[in-house]
Design an enzyme around this catalytic site. Structure first.
Site, PDB file in Angstrom:
ATOM      1  N   THR B 158       0.863  -1.190   0.000  1.00 50.96           N
ATOM      2  CA  THR B 158       0.000   0.000   0.000  1.00 50.96           C
ATOM      3  C   THR B 158       0.898   1.239   0.000  1.00 50.96           C
ATOM      4  O   THR B 158       1.261   1.727  -1.062  1.00 50.96           O
ATOM      5  CB  THR B 158      -0.992   0.012   1.188  1.00 50.96           C
ATOM      6  OG1 THR B 158      -0.282  -0.196   2.403  1.00 50.96           O
ATOM      7  CG2 THR B 158      -2.060  -1.055   1.022  1.00 50.96           C
ATOM      8  N   THR B 195      -2.398  -2.519   7.632  1.00 47.58           N
ATOM      9  CA  THR B 195      -2.141  -3.952   7.576  1.00 47.58           C
ATOM     10  C   THR B 195      -0.680  -4.327   7.499  1.00 47.58           C
ATOM     11  O   THR B 195       0.095  -3.743   6.758  1.00 47.58           O
ATOM     12  CB  THR B 195      -2.831  -4.603   6.363  1.00 47.58           C
ATOM     13  OG1 THR B 195      -4.206  -4.296   6.424  1.00 47.58           O
ATOM     14  CG2 THR B 195      -2.663  -6.094   6.370  1.00 47.58           C
ATOM     15  N   THR B 422     -10.137  11.639   4.637  1.00 48.28           N
ATOM     16  CA  THR B 422     -11.013  10.526   4.234  1.00 48.28           C
ATOM     17  C   THR B 422     -11.988  10.993   3.167  1.00 48.28           C
ATOM     18  O   THR B 422     -12.484  12.100   3.218  1.00 48.28           O
ATOM     19  CB  THR B 422     -11.836  10.003   5.426  1.00 48.28           C
ATOM     20  OG1 THR B 422     -12.266  11.090   6.212  1.00 48.28           O
ATOM     21  CG2 THR B 422     -11.007   9.073   6.253  1.00 48.28           C
TER      22      THR B 422
END
Lengths: 422, 422
Positions: B158, B195, B422
């Site tokens: 990512t 993650t 976001t």
């Protein structure tokens, strides 16, 4: 100032608001800056004393000293506190310096050294400058007054931007009882200036065991629920003295009077704890996390603390970003069993997640809400705890509730903590 | 590359280094950037499968899916992983998407869907873009090759700056056994890109229970000992497949062969874990903490992890400041009983604290040491784990030893994590 509650009212005076307490603070030359660095708080009579200390295995000499004193007798007349040097990692010499602080203060105050508690805050690994400290104690004692709380509040600071002080008064059986407190910053701890200190005074008559139990519970809901960078210090100490000068009936066991006193003590501790979080290094806003719906209050507090201490949540708030994913992530790793399909997350009045599902919300509005919570750091701006970023999390239908406070993670935090050179 | 050890040698090929494994990676259009986002790792035959998952109570659908599969049978043929969307906090729909991923891959690979494990990484709360994902699985399968590890390693990233890949070979009874692995960044987790993933392959024949035990222990010493910002993710997963194609004797219980295999597995995990720490968001250096002298290895690991995750220690290292007080403070609050008069702290070869007492040391030299450990981020600079900031702490005479890895806390960490909206 927070709004008054029907149960009590806010009063001026800090630690000298309760009857029979005096305080003083001055510059003894311990800090290179010349700022005030020596504080004294004295009760006219022996006070019942309770304390809560750092859980760290690396403790300053003053912490061990207070522990030893209060283990023998839960009373004290005075607290002497220096800033500038923490007297931590200073070995046997540090212990001797702690003893000298107490004996010198006892001599000047014409009391027994077992009646003196001490605290230090400042650089770890440095001896206190004992000569100027000892030389200034008579002058410090001469300055003691019932108007001296602000001077003492000033003298215990290290990198704090503002003093922290609060006092409340309530009535028990028609007579006033007062609790006052001062504190110094922690959390976003300055380079080696690693300490959260708070000194609390009260004029109620309370049995030692009950007073200690009240303080421990109040600290669990306040100072133990603030988090700035997760680092616990070598010197963290909360000391609470209560001297009975209110001449109210002695509180020796559970009951309405005990409940009222403990609620007010908790309120003072929460106010001071929030003041510390708000003044965290580099903070641009105070964050308040309210968690409900867990099985126990301890679980709720744990979740609240984990959210308030998440670097990801803190940097999102600094970026004014309504990033619920980070809040959910922090809740999930708090070490409390959760059903993720029960989680609700609210930021201010914006519902971001409900039953574990992302909700559509007004991003611009949430962003604007976060911007509006920023602290006004301009000189003369009113110190206010009234406008925190409010994060509300429900995790189920249980009775557990808890709060935690923190601040955002800004460039200035890194700057303050990186650009110092030992 | 790390230096070869007499027990094993470094080999190229990542997850396709062990016999009988193929891999592929491509852009399926899941990421807005167009970067690779879909990876597949396949064993020619059914492999014994072990896994370790995030401990978070808020888990992505893929984590629950793998857990359910492997609880029923500890074997698998393939791992399908997407980046871009985490499929966390996506409810029932997220579960159905996870099932669709597995059934589609099973169809294309002509196997049973119970033989497919899945993983996701990316934005929390977003559904995976299922149409392009499903549409690209045939092409992905067509690209499978024993040279495909790098493509897979690329497709699971990512915000990582570099791919993480490693493989080792050893000899057991004169025949080679290989372990390979790829990983993606974690720790300093990108906005919602929360993650740590690692996929490990091996060609030994090992019993399922033993393989799971080996992996759990290896993860405890590696991935569980890296810390970037203390935030554990919704998707963290380590999956290890071993397919027996080395045709060495089956390892079913304790003994020299099991020890040798586990040591090599641990080494691969440690290498990948260090690569992740070094590539933490905003990191300017890798930090390695070595703790010894505690009663148990678990205690030593706990102390090491607490030091490596301290924001104060991390920002001091970013400031190239040999600030032993923060290291001592972190050690003291790790939750392990310590005698502070036994603590020794070394930074590189500089002894900063001994028997709990500050030592005189060459400040300029220590500062220069820290500067020299900085990562060269220039394109084309050799990726090297050879030059970490080494913090060595001894806490007594006990047999416990442990390591942890992290990175410093820089302005860029705050920037990366604050400026995302976001």
């Amino acid at each position: 100032m927070e709004q008054d509650n029907a149960q009590w009212q806010v009063i001026p005076g800090g630690v000298t608001a309760p009857k029979g307490f005096m305080a003083a603070g001055l510059s003894a030359g311990l800090k290179a800056s010349g700022a005030p660095d020596l504080a004294l708080i004295v009760s006219e009579n022996d006070a019942i004393a309770a304390a809560v200390y750092t859980q760290s295995q690396v403790r300053a000499a003053c912490v061990d000293y207070c522990k030893q004193q209060l283990d023998e007798q839960a009373s004290a007349r005075a607290i002497l506190c220096n800033s500038g040097q923490a007297n931590a990692c200073t070995g046997q010499q540090g212990w001797e310096d702690a003893v000298t602080m107490a004996t010198t203060a006892a001599q000047v105050l014409a009391t027994n050294s077992s009646e003196i508690l001490i605290a230090s805050t400042g650089v770890i690994g440095q001896r206190i400058k004992m000569d100027p400290l000892v030389a200034h104690i008579p002058q410090l004692a001469a300055q003691l007054s019932d108007q001296g709380s602000d001077a003492a509040a000033q003298a215990i600071l290290t990198t704090d931007l503002v003093t922290k002080s609060y006092a409340l008064e309530t009535n028990v059986d028609g007579r006033p009882i007062r609790i006052g407190g001062i504190a110094k910053g922690s959390g976003m701890i300055h380079p080696n200036m690693a300490t959260m200190l708070s000194f609390i005074t009260c004029d109620a008559a309370v049995s030692p065991t009950l007073w200690q139990a009240m303080l421990s519970r109040a600290v669990d809901q306040s100072f133990n629920q603030i988090t700035v960078d997760g680092d616990t210090s070598t010197n963290d100490t909360v000391i609470a003295l209560t001297n009975g000068q209110s001449r109210t009936a002695a509180i020796t066991g559970p009951g309405p009077a005990a409940d009222q006193l403990e609620a007010m003590l908790t309120e003072v501790c929460i106010y001071l704890a929030k003041s510390i979080a708000r003044d965290g290094e580099g903070a641009t806003c105070l964050i308040e996390v309210n968690v409900s719906g867990s099985s126990t209050a301890a679980d709720a507090r744990k979740i609240a603390r984990t959210i308030a201490s998440s670097s990801l949540v803190k940097s999102a708030i600094f970026g004014r970003d309504p990033n619920w994913g980070r809040i959910a992530g922090a809740a999930g790793r708090a070490g409390v069993t959760l059903d993720q399909s029960n989680i609700m997350i609210k930021l201010g009045s914006f519902i971001l997640l409900d039953h574990g599902q992302p909700q559509p919300f007004d991003h611009q509005g949430a962003h604007a809400y976060l911007k509006a919570c920023a602290i006004d750091h301009k000189p003369g701006a009113t110190e206010s705890l009234a406008n925190p970023v409010r994060i509300t999390v429900a995790v189920g239908e249980g009775p557990g509730k808890g709060q935690a406070w923190g601040c955002d993670l800004s460039y200035d935090y890194v700057k303050i903590n990186a650009e110092y050179t030992t």
